[in-house]
Design an enzyme around this catalytic site. Sequence first.
Site, PDB file in Angstrom:
ATOM      1  N   HIS A 108       0.854  -1.196   0.000  1.00  0.00           N
ATOM      2  CA  HIS A 108       0.000   0.000   0.000  1.00  0.00           C
ATOM      3  C   HIS A 108       0.878   1.231   0.000  1.00  0.00           C
ATOM      4  CE1 HIS A 108      -3.232   2.756   1.141  1.00  0.00           C
ATOM      5  NE2 HIS A 108      -4.054   1.805   0.744  1.00  0.00           N
ATOM      6  N   ASP A 132      -7.733  -5.348   0.252  1.00  0.00           N
ATOM      7  CA  ASP A 132      -8.211  -6.163  -0.861  1.00  0.00           C
ATOM      8  C   ASP A 132      -7.873  -7.642  -0.719  1.00  0.00           C
ATOM      9  OD1 ASP A 132      -9.439  -4.100  -2.239  1.00  0.00           O
ATOM     10  OD2 ASP A 132      -7.521  -3.399  -3.022  1.00  0.00           O
TER      11      ASP A 132
HETATM   12  C1  LIG Z   1      -0.508  -0.830  -3.931  1.00  0.00           C
HETATM   13  C2  LIG Z   1       0.873  -0.642  -4.546  1.00  0.00           C
HETATM   14  C3  LIG Z   1       0.717  -0.085  -5.971  1.00  0.00           C
HETATM   15  C4  LIG Z   1       1.639   0.345  -3.646  1.00  0.00           C
HETATM   16  O1  LIG Z   1       2.853   0.537  -4.179  1.00  0.00           O
HETATM   17  P1  LIG Z   1       3.958   1.557  -3.620  1.00  0.00           P
HETATM   18  O2  LIG Z   1       3.698   2.022  -2.277  1.00  0.00           O
HETATM   19  O3  LIG Z   1       4.124   2.554  -4.656  1.00  0.00           O
HETATM   20  O4  LIG Z   1       5.181   0.619  -3.465  1.00  0.00           O
HETATM   21  P2  LIG Z   1       6.203   0.329  -4.573  1.00  0.00           P
HETATM   22  O5  LIG Z   1       5.502   0.012  -5.839  1.00  0.00           O
HETATM   23  O6  LIG Z   1       7.159   1.474  -4.606  1.00  0.00           O
HETATM   24  O7  LIG Z   1       6.908  -0.957  -3.987  1.00  0.00           O
HETATM   25  C5  LIG Z   1       7.866  -0.924  -2.953  1.00  0.00           C
HETATM   26  C6  LIG Z   1       8.567  -2.277  -2.900  1.00  0.00           C
HETATM   27  O8  LIG Z   1       7.633  -3.261  -2.404  1.00  0.00           O
HETATM   28  C7  LIG Z   1       7.442  -4.286  -3.376  1.00  0.00           C
HETATM   29  N1  LIG Z   1       6.024  -4.622  -3.419  1.00  0.00           N
HETATM   30  C8  LIG Z   1       5.006  -3.738  -3.340  1.00  0.00           C
HETATM   31  N2  LIG Z   1       3.834  -4.385  -3.419  1.00  0.00           N
HETATM   32  C9  LIG Z   1       4.133  -5.690  -3.571  1.00  0.00           C
HETATM   33  C10 LIG Z   1       3.326  -6.835  -3.718  1.00  0.00           C
HETATM   34  N3  LIG Z   1       1.987  -6.752  -3.746  1.00  0.00           N
HETATM   35  N4  LIG Z   1       3.919  -8.017  -3.856  1.00  0.00           N
HETATM   36  C11 LIG Z   1       5.270  -8.109  -3.833  1.00  0.00           C
HETATM   37  N5  LIG Z   1       6.086  -7.045  -3.691  1.00  0.00           N
HETATM   38  C12 LIG Z   1       5.524  -5.848  -3.552  1.00  0.00           C
HETATM   39  C13 LIG Z   1       7.866  -3.669  -4.701  1.00  0.00           C
HETATM   40  O9  LIG Z   1       8.249  -4.662  -5.616  1.00  0.00           O
HETATM   41  C14 LIG Z   1       8.992  -2.783  -4.269  1.00  0.00           C
HETATM   42  O10 LIG Z   1      10.135  -3.587  -4.095  1.00  0.00           O
HETATM   43  P3  LIG Z   1      11.590  -3.025  -4.488  1.00  0.00           P
HETATM   44  O11 LIG Z   1      11.780  -1.812  -3.606  1.00  0.00           O
HETATM   45  O12 LIG Z   1      12.483  -4.163  -4.186  1.00  0.00           O
HETATM   46  O13 LIG Z   1      11.502  -2.659  -5.941  1.00  0.00           O
HETATM   47  C15 LIG Z   1       1.636  -1.989  -4.615  1.00  0.00           C
HETATM   48  O14 LIG Z   1       1.854  -2.450  -3.308  1.00  0.00           O
HETATM   49  C16 LIG Z   1       0.900  -3.053  -5.432  1.00  0.00           C
HETATM   50  O15 LIG Z   1       1.004  -3.065  -6.644  1.00  0.00           O
HETATM   51  N6  LIG Z   1       0.131  -3.974  -4.751  1.00  0.00           N
HETATM   52  C17 LIG Z   1      -0.617  -5.002  -5.427  1.00  0.00           C
HETATM   53  C18 LIG Z   1      -1.965  -4.469  -5.852  1.00  0.00           C
HETATM   54  C19 LIG Z   1      -2.869  -4.201  -4.689  1.00  0.00           C
HETATM   55  O16 LIG Z   1      -3.084  -5.035  -3.822  1.00  0.00           O
HETATM   56  N7  LIG Z   1      -3.465  -2.999  -4.702  1.00  0.00           N
HETATM   57  C20 LIG Z   1      -4.440  -2.599  -3.712  1.00  0.00           C
HETATM   58  C21 LIG Z   1      -3.992  -1.431  -2.896  1.00  0.00           C
HETATM   59  S1  LIG Z   1      -5.218  -1.068  -1.672  1.00  0.00           S
END
Ligand SMILES: CC(C)(COP(=O)(O)OP(=O)(O)OC[C@H]1O[C@@H](n2cnc3c(N)ncnc32)[C@H](O)[C@@H]1OP(=O)(O)O)[C@@H](O)C(=O)NCCC(=O)NCCS
Length: 381
Positions: free
Chosen positions: A262, A316
Site C-alpha cells: 500500500h 483487498d
Molecule cells: C498498492 C501498490 C501499488 C503500492 O505501491 P507503492 O507504495 O508505490 O510501493 P512500490 O511500488 O514502490 O513498492 C515498494 C517495494 O515493495 C514491493 N512490493 C510492493 N507491493 C508488492 C506486492 N503486492 N507483492 C510483492 N512485492 C511488492 C515492490 O516490488 C517494491 O520492491 P523493491 O523496492 O524491491 O523494488 C503496490 O503495493 C501493489 O502493486 N500492490 C498489489 C496491488 C494491490 O493489492 N493494490 C491494492 C492497494 S489497496
Amino acid sequence: MKGPVVIHKGLDNVYVKESTICFIDGEASKLFYRGYSIEDLAAQSTFEETAFLLIRGHLPTKQELVDFNRRILLNRPLEPGLMQLIRSFPLTSDPMDVLRTAVSALALYDPAPITDKIDGRVDKAIRILSKAPTIIAAFDRLRNRKEPIPPRSDLSLAADFLQMLTGEAPDRYDAHVMDVAMILHAEHEMNASTFSCTVTASTQADMYSIITSGIGTLRGPLHGGANEAALRTVMEVGDPSNAEDYVTRALSEGRRIMGFGHRIYKTWDPRYVILKKLGAELASQKGETKLFETAVAIEQSALKHLAGSSVFPNVDSYSGIVFHTLGIPVDLFTPVFAMSRIAGWTAHSIEYLESNRLIRPKALYVGPPSLPYTPIGARAG
Ligand SMILES: CC(C)(COP(=O)(O)OP(=O)(O)OC[C@H]1O[C@@H](n2cnc3c(N)ncnc32)[C@H](O)[C@@H]1OP(=O)(O)O)[C@@H](O)C(=O)NCCC(=O)NCCS
C-alpha cells in the site's frame, strides 16, 4: 521570487487542502473517520450512520438518523426513465461503465441539478448514494435476463442491495457483513478518485459530474480492481497446498502478490484485520472454507518471503472473498466499492467547496520553442 521548478510526479506528499474527514497513520495501522476509529465504526455503527458522519461531520442524533434513513429510503427507487435507459444498455456492458453512465444520467432526472448551497449539495449526495446500489443490482438482474427487484423499505442500504441482487433478503449476519464492508470502503482520504472528485468540485460543477469523475477514476486497474485480482489469484491457486509454490514463483518472476502492499500503509491495513475476521466467520458459517484457507496460506507464505520489507496485506486481500461469499459477482466488486465510497467522495467535495479554490496545477513545458508554421503543401513527406 522564482525558485527551481519541482515536479511532484504522482503528487506524492502534496497536500491539497486541510480536512477534518479522514486520518490515516500508515505506520501505526490506524484509520479514523471524523476522529472515530475504523474499529469502533465497524463494531458499533451502520453504513447509513457512517455516511451521515462523513457527510455532515458529526454522529447523528436519533432524530437526525431517522430523518437521514427516511431520505435514503425515499431516494432508493429509480425514475422510470432511468430504468428505461439502463434497460437499453448492451447486456455485455461492464457494470462500472453502467454505474458511471447511470450516475451521470441521474442529473437529467433532477429538475435542479446545480446548487451552491451546502444543504442542496447534501441532498444530491443522498440522492446518488441511495440510488447507486439500485442501479448496480438492476443491471445485474437485466444482464442475467431477470427483472429488476424494487428496493424494500424495511432493509438497510447494504441488506437491500443484496436483496435486489439475489432476490432474497439476506440473513442478519450476511446483512451485517455487507454493512461493515461498506463502512470499510466508505472513505480513505485523498486517494486518486477522491482527488478527481475534488478537482471537479473545485470548478463548481454539480454533484453528478463530481461523482461521475470519481467513478471514472476508480475504474482504472491501479485503483479499484485489486480485490477482483486478489480473488482471482486465490481461485487460481485453488488449494492451500499450492500457496507456497505460487508465491515463490510469483516473487521470483518479479510479479506482485495481489492484496499486498500500500502507498500509505507500511504495516497492517486496519481494514484488512477486520475483513479477515469477518471472512473467517462467514466462511465457517457457510461451510465454504477452502477459498479462505487458500487465502490464508498465500498470506502466510507471502509474509514469510516479504519479511523485513514494508509490504503487508491490504484491504483487498480478503474483501473479494467476503463479497464472493455473499453472492456478489466478481465484476461487481469495483461498483460495490464505488457505491460505498460515494459517502467519502461527496463529503470531500462538500468540504472543499466550503473554502473553494479552483485546482489548476502547472506542467513544465519541455517542447520546442517557437517554430515557424509550415503550410501543409510545403511539409516534407
Ligand atoms: C498498492 C501498490 C501499488 C503500492 O505501491 P507503492 O507504495 O508505490 O510501493 P512500490 O511500488 O514502490 O513498492 C515498494 C517495494 O515493495 C514491493 N512490493 C510492493 N507491493 C508488492 C506486492 N503486492 N507483492 C510483492 N512485492 C511488492 C515492490 O516490488 C517494491 O520492491 P523493491 O523496492 O524491491 O523494488 C503496490 O503495493 C501493489 O502493486 N500492490 C498489489 C496491488 C494491490 O493489492 N493494490 C491494492 C492497494 S489497496
